[in-house]
Scaffold this active site. Structure first.
Site, PDB file in Angstrom:
ATOM      1  N   ARG A 149      41.644  44.706  36.911  1.00  0.00           N
ATOM      2  CA  ARG A 149      41.443  45.467  37.993  1.00  0.00           C
ATOM      3  C   ARG A 149      39.986  45.467  38.210  1.00  0.00           C
ATOM      4  NH1 ARG A 149      45.049  48.763  35.270  1.00  0.00           N
ATOM      5  NH2 ARG A 149      47.273  48.917  36.326  1.00  0.00           N
ATOM      6  N   LYS A 173      43.873  52.636  34.154  1.00  0.00           N
ATOM      7  CA  LYS A 173      44.049  54.104  34.876  1.00  0.00           C
ATOM      8  C   LYS A 173      44.399  55.050  33.851  1.00  0.00           C
ATOM      9  CE  LYS A 173      46.156  51.952  39.196  1.00  0.00           C
ATOM     10  NZ  LYS A 173      47.201  51.980  40.004  1.00  0.00           N
ATOM     11  N   HIS A 246      41.537  42.073  44.144  1.00  0.00           N
ATOM     12  CA  HIS A 246      43.060  42.141  43.533  1.00  0.00           C
ATOM     13  C   HIS A 246      43.666  40.899  43.597  1.00  0.00           C
ATOM     14  CE1 HIS A 246      45.257  45.492  41.800  1.00  0.00           C
ATOM     15  NE2 HIS A 246      46.392  44.995  42.520  1.00  0.00           N
ATOM     16  N   ARG A 249      43.932  39.323  40.173  1.00  0.00           N
ATOM     17  CA  ARG A 249      44.942  40.020  39.560  1.00  0.00           C
ATOM     18  C   ARG A 249      46.338  39.209  39.689  1.00  0.00           C
ATOM     19  NH1 ARG A 249      45.705  44.600  36.177  1.00  0.00           N
ATOM     20  NH2 ARG A 249      47.303  45.804  36.489  1.00  0.00           N
ATOM     21  N   HIS A 272      50.449  47.291  33.164  1.00  0.00           N
ATOM     22  CA  HIS A 272      51.379  47.846  34.003  1.00  0.00           C
ATOM     23  C   HIS A 272      52.255  48.914  32.966  1.00  0.00           C
ATOM     24  CE1 HIS A 272      51.557  44.901  37.560  1.00  0.00           C
ATOM     25  NE2 HIS A 272      50.632  45.940  37.704  1.00  0.00           N
ATOM     26  N   TYR A 281      55.910  39.863  40.943  1.00  0.00           N
ATOM     27  CA  TYR A 281      55.549  38.744  40.982  1.00  0.00           C
ATOM     28  C   TYR A 281      56.679  37.407  40.616  1.00  0.00           C
ATOM     29  CZ  TYR A 281      51.212  40.791  40.650  1.00  0.00           C
ATOM     30  OH  TYR A 281      50.001  41.961  40.799  1.00  0.00           O
TER      31      TYR A 281
END
Length: 300
Positions: A149, A173, A246, A249, A272, A281
């Site tokens: 990110r 995150k 993004h 990514r 994730h 995806y």
């Protein structure tokens, strides 16, 4: 509305300290709640405890009338649900009026990614004889090589990079850390930038920083800075495309899956928490497979 402001500040502090949310996420929460506070003022509702389920539904209708996207509306309702859950836990309100408000169905859009030709155009446009060009090349190569990110990219410190193992310690995150590998092209670009361009940029600053990527003043580059860099790079190419950080990514994940990588591996590389987040995806790769089939099968 002074009491409301105090409650908002208390909630934001809770998100930062207890939930360990990033500054960007906290700002998004604040903006969403501020829109609701403006709604309360317009409706002459003086207290958060006065808000009913009917008021919550009225707010939802107002958002629709202002033509907010479904995804944006869903995020705002989710934010307010969390806000009221916190207020109820702290006994500032007696009930959560957003608890039963249903979220609008999400629009299913496949993530936009870059084709190999578009990526090559970006790789070729940087003037690597200059410090800024070396930095920009390192950014483009690294973001495509790792799928990190933009917030993770600007947070990288020199000590996070292990050139011998070709891995980077990435802080994602909620401060979750993971090691992400990078390839030979990114390695060369990073080493050139660190050994040449970064030293030159650092001399422009009176302070010392361990941040990997620096701006023209020799201080740490920001996420907004990377967005501006990408905009400038695209204008220098012949490609008529709009690029966001993004999208690197998305491109990273899509290209890996197209080349046969398994979903679990891509999930881990992207950081994730849930596999369902990565599964978006697979829709992209299925569309590509279908297009290849239709274009090349004799009986298609």
């Amino acid at each position: 509305m002074g009491f409301v402001t105090n409650m908002l500040n208390s909630f934001l502090e809770y998100l930062q300290i207890e939930k360990n949310y990033s500054q960007y996420t906290v700002v998004c929460y604040e903006k969403d709640i501020q829109i609701f506070i403006d709604f309360l003022t317009a409706e002459n509702i003086q207290s958060l405890n006065e808000v009913t389920y009917a008021d919550a539904r009225n707010f939802l209708t107002t958002l629709h009338k202002k033509q907010y996207a479904k995804r944006s509306i869903a995020r705002k309702i989710s934010t307010l649900r969390s806000f009221y859950r916190y207020l109820h836990r702290e006994e500032f309100v007696s009930e959560n009026p957003f608890a039963l408000v249903s979220l609008p169905k999400k629009e299913h859009k496949n993530p936009r990614f870059l084709y190999q030709e578009e990526m090559e155009a970006l790789f070729q446009v940087c003037d690597v004889s200059t410090p800024m060009g070396q930095r920009n090349q390192a950014i483009v190569e690294l973001m495509y090589a790792t799928g990190i990110r933009v917030s993770e990219c600007v947070a990288i410190k020199l000590a996070d990079i292990d050139f011998s193992a070709q891995t980077i310690l990435v802080t994602g995150k909620r401060n979750k850390q993971r090691y992400v590998p990078f390839g030979s092209y990114a390695k060369i670009a990073l080493q050139t930038y660190i050994n040449e361009g970064r030293i030159h940029l650092l001399q422009k600053s009176q302070s010392h920083t361990n941040a990997l990527f620096l701006n023209h003043r020799g201080t740490a580059l920001t996420a907004r800075g990377i967005r501006l860099i990408l905009d400038k790079l695209v204008k220098q190419t012949a490609e008529n495309i709009h690029i966001t950080p993004h999208m690197f990514r998305h491109t990273f994940a899509t290209h890996l899956l197209n080349e046969g990588a398994d979903l679990r591996t891509v999930q881990e590389l992207l950081g994730h928490e849930h596999l369902s987040t990565t599964q978006i995806y697979t829709h992209v790769t299925k569309d590509r497979l279908k297009a290849v089939y239709m274009n090349h099968h004799p009986r298609a």
